[in-house]
Design an enzyme around this catalytic site. Structure first.
Site, PDB file in Angstrom:
ATOM      1  N   TYR A  26      29.262  -7.529 -41.868  1.00 49.96           N
ATOM      2  CA  TYR A  26      29.117  -7.157 -43.278  1.00 49.96           C
ATOM      3  C   TYR A  26      29.866  -5.860 -43.589  1.00 49.96           C
ATOM      4  CZ  TYR A  26      27.063  -5.844 -47.703  1.00 49.96           C
ATOM      5  OH  TYR A  26      26.906  -5.458 -49.003  1.00 49.96           O
ATOM      6  N   PRO A  79      29.558   3.804 -53.336  1.00 51.68           N
ATOM      7  CA  PRO A  79      28.354   2.978 -53.279  1.00 51.68           C
ATOM      8  C   PRO A  79      28.454   1.892 -52.218  1.00 51.68           C
ATOM      9  CG  PRO A  79      29.717   2.391 -55.178  1.00 51.68           C
ATOM     10  CD  PRO A  79      30.313   3.630 -54.590  1.00 51.68           C
ATOM     11  N   ALA A  81      25.880  -1.202 -50.489  1.00 50.49           N
ATOM     12  CA  ALA A  81      24.605  -1.898 -50.499  1.00 50.49           C
ATOM     13  C   ALA A  81      23.879  -1.691 -49.164  1.00 50.49           C
ATOM     14  CB  ALA A  81      24.850  -3.384 -50.725  1.00 50.49           C
ATOM     15  N   SER A 108      24.139   2.669 -54.623  1.00 45.53           N
ATOM     16  CA  SER A 108      24.379   1.279 -55.027  1.00 45.53           C
ATOM     17  C   SER A 108      23.167   0.703 -55.746  1.00 45.53           C
ATOM     18  CB  SER A 108      24.671   0.443 -53.783  1.00 45.53           C
ATOM     19  OG  SER A 108      24.626  -0.940 -54.093  1.00 45.53           O
ATOM     20  N   GLN A 129      25.478   3.640 -59.199  1.00 46.57           N
ATOM     21  CA  GLN A 129      26.399   2.508 -59.387  1.00 46.57           C
ATOM     22  C   GLN A 129      25.645   1.332 -59.961  1.00 46.57           C
ATOM     23  OE1 GLN A 129      26.346  -0.395 -56.991  1.00 46.57           O
ATOM     24  NE2 GLN A 129      27.763  -1.489 -58.325  1.00 46.57           N
ATOM     25  N   TYR A 131      25.670  -2.660 -60.960  1.00 44.01           N
ATOM     26  CA  TYR A 131      26.169  -4.025 -61.093  1.00 44.01           C
ATOM     27  C   TYR A 131      25.503  -4.591 -62.323  1.00 44.01           C
ATOM     28  CZ  TYR A 131      28.702  -4.702 -56.715  1.00 44.01           C
ATOM     29  OH  TYR A 131      29.638  -4.649 -55.723  1.00 44.01           O
ATOM     30  N   THR A 157      30.654  -1.116 -61.618  1.00 43.81           N
ATOM     31  CA  THR A 157      31.621  -1.828 -60.775  1.00 43.81           C
ATOM     32  C   THR A 157      32.110  -3.069 -61.514  1.00 43.81           C
ATOM     33  OG1 THR A 157      30.568  -0.966 -58.814  1.00 43.81           O
ATOM     34  CG2 THR A 157      31.941  -2.924 -58.523  1.00 43.81           C
ATOM     35  N   LYS A 228      34.573   1.324 -61.954  1.00 44.45           N
ATOM     36  CA  LYS A 228      35.013   1.278 -60.542  1.00 44.45           C
ATOM     37  C   LYS A 228      35.659  -0.070 -60.242  1.00 44.45           C
ATOM     38  CE  LYS A 228      33.244   1.481 -55.770  1.00 44.45           C
ATOM     39  NZ  LYS A 228      33.184   0.113 -55.276  1.00 44.45           N
ATOM     40  N   SER A 249      40.204   1.376 -57.077  1.00 47.63           N
ATOM     41  CA  SER A 249      39.625   0.804 -55.848  1.00 47.63           C
ATOM     42  C   SER A 249      39.929  -0.676 -55.790  1.00 47.63           C
ATOM     43  CB  SER A 249      38.095   0.997 -55.903  1.00 47.63           C
ATOM     44  OG  SER A 249      37.453   0.258 -54.877  1.00 47.63           O
ATOM     45  N   HIS A 251      37.909  -2.274 -53.663  1.00 49.18           N
ATOM     46  CA  HIS A 251      36.613  -2.629 -53.059  1.00 49.18           C
ATOM     47  C   HIS A 251      36.743  -2.777 -51.539  1.00 49.18           C
ATOM     48  CE1 HIS A 251      32.590  -4.186 -54.670  1.00 49.18           C
ATOM     49  NE2 HIS A 251      32.435  -4.249 -53.371  1.00 49.18           N
ATOM     50  N   GLY A 284      39.968   3.070 -47.445  1.00 48.66           N
ATOM     51  CA  GLY A 284      40.759   3.372 -46.259  1.00 48.66           C
ATOM     52  C   GLY A 284      40.910   4.842 -45.943  1.00 48.66           C
ATOM     53  N   ARG A 306      32.640   2.969 -45.721  1.00 55.06           N
ATOM     54  CA  ARG A 306      32.335   2.592 -44.338  1.00 55.06           C
ATOM     55  C   ARG A 306      32.128   3.803 -43.431  1.00 55.06           C
ATOM     56  NH1 ARG A 306      36.375  -1.085 -46.027  1.00 55.06           N
ATOM     57  NH2 ARG A 306      35.803  -3.291 -45.985  1.00 55.06           N
TER      58      ARG A 306
HETATM   59  C1  LIG Z   1      28.980  -2.568 -46.555  1.00 58.15           C
HETATM   60  C2  LIG Z   1      29.573  -2.271 -47.881  1.00 58.15           C
HETATM   61  C3  LIG Z   1      28.796  -2.420 -49.024  1.00 58.15           C
HETATM   62  C4  LIG Z   1      29.330  -2.149 -50.280  1.00 58.15           C
HETATM   63  N1  LIG Z   1      28.518  -2.227 -51.368  1.00 58.15           N
HETATM   64  C5  LIG Z   1      28.997  -1.875 -52.578  1.00 58.15           C
HETATM   65  C6  LIG Z   1      28.149  -1.853 -53.708  1.00 58.15           C
HETATM   66  O1  LIG Z   1      26.957  -2.128 -53.618  1.00 58.15           O
HETATM   67  N2  LIG Z   1      28.704  -1.524 -54.901  1.00 58.15           N
HETATM   68  C7  LIG Z   1      30.025  -1.198 -55.042  1.00 58.15           C
HETATM   69  O2  LIG Z   1      30.487  -0.892 -56.132  1.00 58.15           O
HETATM   70  N3  LIG Z   1      30.847  -1.178 -53.969  1.00 58.15           N
HETATM   71  C8  LIG Z   1      30.366  -1.507 -52.755  1.00 58.15           C
HETATM   72  N4  LIG Z   1      31.188  -1.449 -51.664  1.00 58.15           N
HETATM   73  C9  LIG Z   1      32.599  -1.010 -51.832  1.00 58.15           C
HETATM   74  C10 LIG Z   1      32.746   0.510 -51.585  1.00 58.15           C
HETATM   75  O3  LIG Z   1      32.142   1.250 -52.617  1.00 58.15           O
HETATM   76  C11 LIG Z   1      34.228   0.933 -51.505  1.00 58.15           C
HETATM   77  O4  LIG Z   1      34.881   0.575 -52.706  1.00 58.15           O
HETATM   78  C12 LIG Z   1      35.024   0.317 -50.356  1.00 58.15           C
HETATM   79  O5  LIG Z   1      34.231   0.059 -49.232  1.00 58.15           O
HETATM   80  C13 LIG Z   1      36.238   1.148 -49.961  1.00 58.15           C
HETATM   81  O6  LIG Z   1      35.914   2.271 -49.222  1.00 58.15           O
HETATM   82  P1  LIG Z   1      36.051   2.381 -47.605  1.00 58.15           P
HETATM   83  O7  LIG Z   1      37.422   1.895 -47.248  1.00 58.15           O
HETATM   84  O8  LIG Z   1      35.852   3.842 -47.382  1.00 58.15           O
HETATM   85  O9  LIG Z   1      34.982   1.517 -47.021  1.00 58.15           O
HETATM   86  C14 LIG Z   1      30.669  -1.732 -50.397  1.00 58.15           C
HETATM   87  C15 LIG Z   1      31.440  -1.576 -49.244  1.00 58.15           C
HETATM   88  C16 LIG Z   1      30.913  -1.827 -48.004  1.00 58.15           C
HETATM   89  C17 LIG Z   1      31.791  -1.631 -46.785  1.00 58.15           C
HETATM   90  C1  LIG Z   2      26.032  -8.435 -53.850  1.00 57.10           C
HETATM   91  C2  LIG Z   2      26.065  -7.231 -52.974  1.00 57.10           C
HETATM   92  C3  LIG Z   2      27.423  -6.695 -53.058  1.00 57.10           C
HETATM   93  C4  LIG Z   2      27.621  -5.435 -52.322  1.00 57.10           C
HETATM   94  C5  LIG Z   2      29.068  -5.172 -52.277  1.00 57.10           C
HETATM   95  O1  LIG Z   2      29.639  -4.727 -53.220  1.00 57.10           O
HETATM   96  C6  LIG Z   2      29.817  -5.448 -51.100  1.00 57.10           C
HETATM   97  O2  LIG Z   2      29.267  -5.988 -50.142  1.00 57.10           O
HETATM   98  O3  LIG Z   2      31.026  -5.168 -51.102  1.00 57.10           O
END
Ligand SMILES: Cc1cc2nc3c(=O)[nH]c(=O)nc-3n(C[C@H](O)[C@H](O)[C@H](O)COP(=O)(O)O)c2cc1C
Ligand SMILES: CCCCC(=O)C(=O)O
Length: 354
Positions: A26, A79, A81, A108, A129, A131, A157, A228, A249, A251, A284, A306
């Site tokens: 995940y 954010p 999850a 989140s 954040q 949704y 988002t 976002k 972003s 995501h 990244g 991450r």
């Molecule tokens: C495990 C995980 C859960 C995420 N959950 C959300 C979330 O709930 N809402 C959201 O806007 N972005 C979510 N994201 C996206 C992050 O906010 C972010 O845009 C993305 O991971 C890029 O950053 P990174 O390269 O530092 O991981 C999630 C990312 C990861 C890895």
């Molecule tokens: C429905 C949960 C979404 C969380 C999220 O944004 C992600 O996993 O990237």
């Protein structure tokens, strides 16, 4: 407790060894062939810096402000999850670490801990954040709670009408323990008593969301709104027309594979925004030099997702502090080696163009 990791990559490797296979799939995974996951990181390495010499860098200052909130350094937590998949203190530990370091966490919607718990742990140092759910009344109630609890901004988002196709989690699904209550998720619909896996969240998201809903959101709250997931000058323009700030972003490569990277999209967005709104970026970021490059190209601050989760998995609040401290120290050194003293010294002239 001093942690032995010298950089975020070492933390990632160490976390991979302690996470369950489902949590690892995940966290790490992206959409389809993960082209964008790799491009997000590779993009930073491809940009070369143009350092200036013989500047007095005996004192550097990396403090800044975002939406009027002082930050000790221009890095926040994006954010994510379900922090509770890896640590019992979940988002409360992450928020405490961020606030303790003079940073900020974006909570989140899909969190294990309530926004009120986070507000209590990190007063004044968190954003919420959102949704947007199919059920707008549930979303409206969440916005009101976030505002009442003192969120500094509402981060909406907009790149997730549907969850991207993440093959790693199709193969190794996340199972959320029976009885788990996710306090910002709203009442379950009939027939969905169990939060088994992410398809339940997917079903809450509204694929019909459009700019008219942004106008509706803008009318619901006094909070600054940040959109976002924007990747084009056209959408940055529309965001400003709707009174919103811009979070660039893709995501983390988890939505549209082969989408442009935030770093590549940043120059056209910075041109379109032209100082009229704030710009944030994620995706990244692993090194202080990555932060420097994003700021030079026009971001007001960057966010990591991450790397913060890896810290949380390894050592709870201490681990998240370690993630942020590594980025802060690397940023201070990189700034000095570039012959720049403060964040406001950063501009596109820092980046080499062939
Ligand atoms: C495990 C995980 C859960 C995420 N959950 C959300 C979330 O709930 N809402 C959201 O806007 N972005 C979510 N994201 C996206 C992050 O906010 C972010 O845009 C993305 O991971 C890029 O950053 P990174 O390269 O530092 O991981 C999630 C990312 C990861 C890895
Ligand atoms: C429905 C949960 C979404 C969380 C999220 O944004 C992600 O996993 O990237």
């Amino acid at each position: 407790m001093a942690l032995p990791y010298l950089n975020l990559r070492e933390m990632e490797e160490a976390a991979a060894a302690v996470l369950s296979p489902a949590a690892l799939a995940y966290y790490v995974g992206g959409a389809n062939d993960e082209v964008t996951v790799r491009a997000n990181r590779d993009g930073y390495a491809a940009l070369k810096l143009r350092p200036r010499m013989l500047v007095d860098v005996s004192q550097v200052d990396v403090s800044t402000t975002v939406l009027g909130m002082p930050l000790a350094f221009p890095v926040g937590i994006a954010p994510c999850a379900l922090h509770g998949l890896v640590h019992p203190d979940a988002e409360v530990a992450t928020a405490r670490a961020a606030a303790g370091m003079g940073s900020l966490m974006t909570l989140s919607t899909m969190s294990h801990r309530s926004l009120e718990d986070v507000a209590h742990a990190a007063p004044g140092q968190w954003w919420f954040q959102l949704y947007v759910y199919r059920d707008r009344e549930v979303s409206r109630a969440l916005i009101q709670r976030a505002e009442a609890a003192g969120a500094g901004a509402l981060v909406v988002t907009v790149d997730t009408p549907y969850l991207g196709r993440r093959e790693a989690i199709i193969r190794t699904p996340v199972h959320i323990a029976p009885g788990t209550v996710l306090p910002n998720v709203g009442p379950r619909r009939a027939g969905s008593e169990h939060l088994d896996d992410l398809s339940y969240f997917d079903s809450l998201l509204d694929p019909g969301l459009s700019w008219s809903d942004v106008a509706w959101l803008r009318a619901q709250t006094e909070l600054p709104i940040v959109l976002k997931g924007l990747l084009t000058a056209e959408d940055a323009d529309l965001a400003m027309q709707h009174g919103c700030h811009v979070w660039v972003s893709n995501h983390g490569g988890r939505q549209l594979d082969t989408a442009v990277t935030a770093l590549d999209a940043l120059p056209e967005i910075a041109d379109a925004v032209a100082g009229r709104a704030e710009i944030y970026l994620d995706g990244g970021v692993m090194r202080g030099t990555d932060v420097l490059k994003a700021l030079a190209l026009g971001a007001n601050a960057v966010f990591v997702a991450r790397p913060a989760l890896y810290g949380l998995a390894l050592a709870g609040e201490t681990g998240v502090r370690h993630t942020l401290a590594l980025l802060r120290e690397e940023l201070c050194l990189a700034l000095a080696l570039c012959g720049r003293v403060r964040i406001s010294d950063l501009g596109p002239d820092l980046i080499f163009r062939r």
